[in-house]
Enzyme design. Structure first.
Site, PDB file in Angstrom:
ATOM      1  N   SER A 144       0.866  -1.185   0.000  1.00 20.93           N
ATOM      2  CA  SER A 144       0.000   0.000   0.000  1.00 20.93           C
ATOM      3  C   SER A 144       0.902   1.235   0.000  1.00 20.93           C
ATOM      4  CB  SER A 144      -0.849   0.001   1.280  1.00 20.93           C
ATOM      5  OG  SER A 144      -1.492   1.242   1.470  1.00 20.93           O
ATOM      6  N   TYR A 157      -2.069  -1.154  10.457  1.00 17.61           N
ATOM      7  CA  TYR A 157      -2.025  -1.285   8.997  1.00 17.61           C
ATOM      8  C   TYR A 157      -0.702  -0.745   8.453  1.00 17.61           C
ATOM      9  CZ  TYR A 157      -3.939  -1.045   4.195  1.00 17.61           C
ATOM     10  OH  TYR A 157      -4.172  -1.206   2.851  1.00 17.61           O
TER      11      TYR A 157
HETATM   12  P1  NAD Z   1     -11.498  -6.054   0.098  1.00 21.25           P
HETATM   13  O1  NAD Z   1     -12.063  -5.936   1.469  1.00 21.25           O
HETATM   14  O2  NAD Z   1     -12.363  -5.759  -1.082  1.00 21.25           O
HETATM   15  O3  NAD Z   1     -10.869  -7.512  -0.124  1.00 21.25           O
HETATM   16  C1  NAD Z   1     -10.116  -8.151   0.860  1.00 21.25           C
HETATM   17  C2  NAD Z   1     -10.034  -9.616   0.528  1.00 21.25           C
HETATM   18  O4  NAD Z   1      -9.308 -10.276   1.573  1.00 21.25           O
HETATM   19  C3  NAD Z   1     -11.417 -10.304   0.464  1.00 21.25           C
HETATM   20  O5  NAD Z   1     -11.403 -11.296  -0.538  1.00 21.25           O
HETATM   21  C4  NAD Z   1     -11.516 -10.945   1.854  1.00 21.25           C
HETATM   22  O6  NAD Z   1     -12.407 -12.058   1.893  1.00 21.25           O
HETATM   23  C5  NAD Z   1     -10.080 -11.371   2.057  1.00 21.25           C
HETATM   24  N1  NAD Z   1      -9.749 -11.641   3.451  1.00 21.25           N
HETATM   25  C6  NAD Z   1      -9.883 -10.836   4.532  1.00 21.25           C
HETATM   26  N2  NAD Z   1      -9.484 -11.485   5.639  1.00 21.25           N
HETATM   27  C7  NAD Z   1      -9.077 -12.714   5.248  1.00 21.25           C
HETATM   28  C8  NAD Z   1      -8.561 -13.851   5.933  1.00 21.25           C
HETATM   29  N3  NAD Z   1      -8.384 -13.867   7.267  1.00 21.25           N
HETATM   30  N4  NAD Z   1      -8.262 -14.958   5.204  1.00 21.25           N
HETATM   31  C9  NAD Z   1      -8.457 -14.981   3.857  1.00 21.25           C
HETATM   32  N5  NAD Z   1      -8.927 -13.933   3.169  1.00 21.25           N
HETATM   33  C10 NAD Z   1      -9.247 -12.821   3.858  1.00 21.25           C
HETATM   34  O7  NAD Z   1     -10.214  -5.119   0.120  1.00 21.25           O
HETATM   35  P2  NAD Z   1      -9.261  -4.551  -1.039  1.00 21.25           P
HETATM   36  O8  NAD Z   1      -9.346  -3.074  -0.990  1.00 21.25           O
HETATM   37  O9  NAD Z   1      -9.478  -5.251  -2.327  1.00 21.25           O
HETATM   38  O10 NAD Z   1      -7.842  -4.932  -0.418  1.00 21.25           O
HETATM   39  C11 NAD Z   1      -6.975  -5.904  -0.968  1.00 21.25           C
HETATM   40  C12 NAD Z   1      -5.551  -5.588  -0.557  1.00 21.25           C
HETATM   41  O11 NAD Z   1      -5.187  -4.322  -1.103  1.00 21.25           O
HETATM   42  C13 NAD Z   1      -5.349  -5.464   0.958  1.00 21.25           C
HETATM   43  O12 NAD Z   1      -4.120  -6.048   1.308  1.00 21.25           O
HETATM   44  C14 NAD Z   1      -5.338  -3.980   1.184  1.00 21.25           C
HETATM   45  O13 NAD Z   1      -4.609  -3.625   2.327  1.00 21.25           O
HETATM   46  C15 NAD Z   1      -4.656  -3.508  -0.082  1.00 21.25           C
HETATM   47  N6  NAD Z   1      -4.873  -2.105  -0.412  1.00 21.25           N
HETATM   48  C16 NAD Z   1      -6.127  -1.625  -0.662  1.00 21.25           C
HETATM   49  C17 NAD Z   1      -6.267  -0.281  -0.984  1.00 21.25           C
HETATM   50  C18 NAD Z   1      -7.608   0.315  -1.321  1.00 21.25           C
HETATM   51  O14 NAD Z   1      -7.676   1.550  -1.470  1.00 21.25           O
HETATM   52  N7  NAD Z   1      -8.658  -0.451  -1.456  1.00 21.25           N
HETATM   53  C19 NAD Z   1      -5.160   0.562  -1.030  1.00 21.25           C
HETATM   54  C20 NAD Z   1      -3.911   0.027  -0.755  1.00 21.25           C
HETATM   55  C21 NAD Z   1      -3.775  -1.313  -0.445  1.00 21.25           C
END
Ligand code: NAD
Length: 262
Positions: A144, A157
Site C-alpha cells: 500500500s 495497517y
Molecule cells: P477487500 O475488502 O475488497 O478484499 C479483501 C479480501 O481479503 C477479500 O477477498 C476478503 O475475503 C479477504 N480476506 C480478509 N481477511 C481474510 C482472511 N483472514 N483470510 C483470507 N482472506 C481474507 O479489500 P481490497 O481493498 O481489495 O484490499 C486488498 C488488498 O489491497 C489489501 O491487502 C489492502 O490492504 C490492499 N490495499 C487496498 C487499498 C484500497 O484503497 N482499497 C489501497 C492500498 C492497499
C-alpha cells in the site's frame, strides 16, 4: 499462446476488490488460478465458474483463513496437488482497522498483523522451495502507499504494510540469483469494500454525503483525484509476471495517483 499459459497462481483475498481484479487479469493472460477469501459460498462459486468459463482456465477455490498458519500451509499443499504447482503467488488479502494508538484494540492489532503481514511470510516460505526447484517464480505482495508513508489512526495497517515492503526486499535478495522475483505493489485509494467502509465512516462522522466524503478522501491524499482500479493493478501484476520484468526485484511500485510523490 497467451503470456501465462501453463502457469498457476494463488491469489489470496481474491473473492473481492483488488484480489479479484488481479485474479481475472492473470486468468485472462492464460494462468490457472486458486481463488481464496471469505464471502457467500454461492457467490464465490458463481465467480469461480464464470472466470473458468470466460477465460478457459482452471480455477479452484480455497477457503483458508490467512490468520491461521496451518490453513495457509494446507492451501499451498492443496493448490500444488490440484493444479500441479504454484508458479505465481499474489499476497493480497488484507483488513483495516482505524483507531488512535492509545485506544487501538489489541485483538484488532493482532488480526491486522496476522493477515496483512505474517500471512505473507507463511505463504512465501511454503512456495519458495518448489519455485527454486523449477528456477522460476513470481511473488507479488500487495502492500500500500501505507507501506511507504503513514496516516493517523492506522498504526497496525501502516506497521504491517511497511513490514511487507521489508519482507519483499529480503525475499528479493535471497532469490536474486534465481528465476524467482519478489516485488510489492503499493496502491493508493482503490474503490473497494475496504475503502467504501472508510467513506461511510467519514460521511457519518462529518455529517456529509457519501459523494462528498469520497471527494474529500481523494483530494486529501491522491493528487489525481481519481481512484486506481483493480483492473490497473491486475495489468501491473501480469507485467510483473512477464519476461520484461525479470530484473525488477525488491521494488515497491506505487499506483497511487501521485500520493507518494508529494
Ligand atoms: P477487500 O475488502 O475488497 O478484499 C479483501 C479480501 O481479503 C477479500 O477477498 C476478503 O475475503 C479477504 N480476506 C480478509 N481477511 C481474510 C482472511 N483472514 N483470510 C483470507 N482472506 C481474507 O479489500 P481490497 O481493498 O481489495 O484490499 C486488498 C488488498 O489491497 C489489501 O491487502 C489492502 O490492504 C490492499 N490495499 C487496498 C487499498 C484500497 O484503497 N482499497 C489501497 C492500498 C492497499
Amino acid at each position: 499462446m497467451k503470456l501465462l499459459n501453463g502457469k498457476t497462481a494463488i491469489v489470496t483475498g481474491s473473492t473481492s476488490g483488488i484480489g479479484l481484479g488481479i485474479a481475472r487479469a492473470l486468468a485472462a493472460a492464460g494462468c490457472d488460478i486458486v481463488l481464496n477469501g471469505f464471502g457467500e459460498a454461492s457467490a464465490i462459486e458463481r465467480e469461480r465458474a464464470q472466470i473458468a468459463k470466460d477465460l478457459s482456465v482452471r480455477v479452484t477455490f480455497n477457503s483458508a483463513d490467512l490468520a491461521k498458519p496451518a490453513e495457509i500451509e494446507k492451501m499451498v499443499e492443496t493448490a500444488t496437488r490440484e493444479l500441479g504447482k504454484v508458479d505465481i503467488l499474489v499476497n493480497n488479502a488484507g483488513i483495516q482497522h482505524t483507531a488512535p494508538v492509545e485506544s487501538f484494540p489489541i485483538d484488532r492489532w493482532d488480526a491486522v498483523i496476522a493477515i496483512n503481514l505474517s500471512a505473507n511470510f507463511h505463504t512465501i516460505r511454503a512456495v519458495v522451495p518448489q519455485m527454486r526447484q523449477r528456477n522460476w517464480g513470481r511473488i507479488i505482495n500487495v502492500a500500500s502507499t501505507h507501506g511507504l508513508v503513514a496516516s493517523v489512526e492506522k498504526g497496525a495497517y501502516v506497521a504491517a504494510k511497511h513490514g511487507v515492503i521489508g519482507l519483499t526486499k529480503v525475499v528479493a535478495l535471497e532469490t536474486a540469483t534465481s528465476g524467482i522475483t519478489c516485488n510489492a505493489i503499493c496502491p493508493g485509494w482503490v474503490l473497494t469494500p475496504l475503502v467504501e467502509k472508510q467513506i461511510k465512516e467519514r460521511a457519518s462522522r462529518e455529517r456529509i454525503s457519501l459523494d462528498q466524503a469520497k471527494a474529500d478522501l481523494l483530494s486529501e491524499k491522491q493528487p489525481s483525484h481519481e481512484f486506481a482500479t483493480p483492473e490497473q493493478l491486475g495489468a501491473l501484476t501480469v507485467f510483473l509476471c512477464s519476461e520484461a520484468a525479470d530484473q525488477i526485484r525488491g521494488a515497491a511500485l506505487p499506483v497511487d495517483g501521485g500520493w507518494t510523490a508529494q
